[in-house]
Design an enzyme around this catalytic site. Structure first.
Site, mmCIF file in Angstrom:
data_model
loop_
_atom_site.group_PDB
_atom_site.id
_atom_site.type_symbol
_atom_site.label_atom_id
_atom_site.label_comp_id
_atom_site.label_asym_id
_atom_site.label_seq_id
_atom_site.Cartn_x
_atom_site.Cartn_y
_atom_site.Cartn_z
ATOM 1 N N SER A 1 15.335 -44.624 -9.813
ATOM 2 C CA SER A 1 15.223 -43.617 -8.757
ATOM 3 C C SER A 1 14.389 -44.143 -7.591
ATOM 4 C CB SER A 1 14.654 -42.316 -9.352
ATOM 5 O OG SER A 1 14.803 -41.247 -8.472
ATOM 6 N N ASP B 1 24.767 -37.012 -11.471
ATOM 7 C CA ASP B 1 23.400 -37.105 -10.945
ATOM 8 C C ASP B 1 23.332 -36.279 -9.667
ATOM 9 O OD1 ASP B 1 20.947 -37.788 -9.842
ATOM 10 O OD2 ASP B 1 21.102 -39.901 -10.405
ATOM 11 N N HIS C 1 20.442 -37.544 -14.088
ATOM 12 C CA HIS C 1 19.675 -38.520 -13.313
ATOM 13 C C HIS C 1 19.023 -39.613 -14.158
ATOM 14 C CE1 HIS C 1 17.509 -40.185 -9.987
ATOM 15 N NE2 HIS C 1 16.327 -39.792 -10.422
#
Length: 265
Positions: free
Chosen positions: A103, A210, A240
């Site tokens: 991320s 996601d 995610h």
């Protein structure tokens, strides 16, 4: 799994999952609002594979010093990760170095690879914030940043993951901060303009459900970053955090298989 231990570098806490005779070193670069301790299961897989694993808590995150989730310049965070790499290399000289970024950590890892490509043997990006990510611009357009923390259900189809996240006192559950959002925008631009990573092998992992970092926007950044040695693995239905998903055994196998194909014997 080998137990972890902690180091402190200039106010930054670094977690180490040691290996008595590693074949490689892996740096795990965590995402926004969380901390390296959430990657213990991944670290266990990697130490079983033969890696010494290190994970820094970024400034303002986890056990590291600083105002919570305030990052004014991601180039400083890249420098912190580089200090962690130096710590790892001093303990394990000459071993291949692999960077795993999730991320926001994918953004940091991408920028690290642009700046320090020659030091790396492989790059793994999980749900990376690179390419087109509209959230910072939307929030910065508002007079006041709303207090809308990340929904635990957006992380994984496994409800236990969301429950642990919600109960974790080291996770930030408040609003994003304007300087951090501004830093996101600048660094997305810097990575977009920073060129590709040449022949560095890249593994891209992403869930196709996601909703925090949508796959199409990341694809733009990943394809621009890769110099041609890209392995793409998209997981149907995954959210995610693919390392914490219901298909995580498959995800872990992709990582170790990629390392087998990539690292010297």
């Amino acid at each position: 799994m080998t137990g972890s231990r902690e180091h402190v570098l200039d106010g930054r806490t670094v977690r180490e999952w040691p290996h008595p005779g590693p074949r490689c070193v892996v740096l795990v670069v965590h995402g926004y609002g969380e901390h390296a301790g959430r990657y213990a299961e991944l670290a266990g897989v990697l130490t079983a594979y033969g890696a010494a694993v290190y994970g820094p808590d970024h400034v303002g995150h986890g056990r590291s010093a600083g105002e919570r989730v305030l990052i004014e310049d991601f180039e400083d965070v890249v420098a912190d990760v580089h200090r962690t790499a130096e710590l790892a290399r001093a303990a394990h000289p000459g071993l291949p170095l692999v960077l795993v970024g999730h991320s926001m950590g994918g953004l940091i890892a991408a920028r690290y690879a642009q700046r320090h490509r020659d030091e790396l043997s492989a790059l793994v990006l999980s749900g990376p914030v690179i390419g087109v990510w509209e959230l910072p611009g939307r929030l910065l357009a508002l007079d006041e940043i709303p207090d809308t923390p990340i929904s635990p259900s957006a992380l994984s189809r496994d409800p236990a993951v969301g429950a642990a996240y919600a109960a974790d006192p080291l996770v930030w559950h408040g609003p994003m901060k304007r300087p951090t959002l501004e830093a996101f925008v600048r660094t997305l631009d810097a990575v977009a303009e920073g060129g590709d990573v040449g022949d560095l092998p890249v593994l891209w992992l992403h869930g196709d459900d996601d909703r925090l970092v949508p796959l199409p926007g990341s694809r733009i950044g990943v394809e621009r970053l890769s110099g041609g040695r890209l392995t793409e693995r998209i997981f149907p239905g995954a959210r995610h955090e693919v390392f914490n998903e219901t298909c995580k055994a498959e995800v872990f196998a992709e990582v170790t298989g990629f390392l087998d194909r990539t690292l010297p014997r």
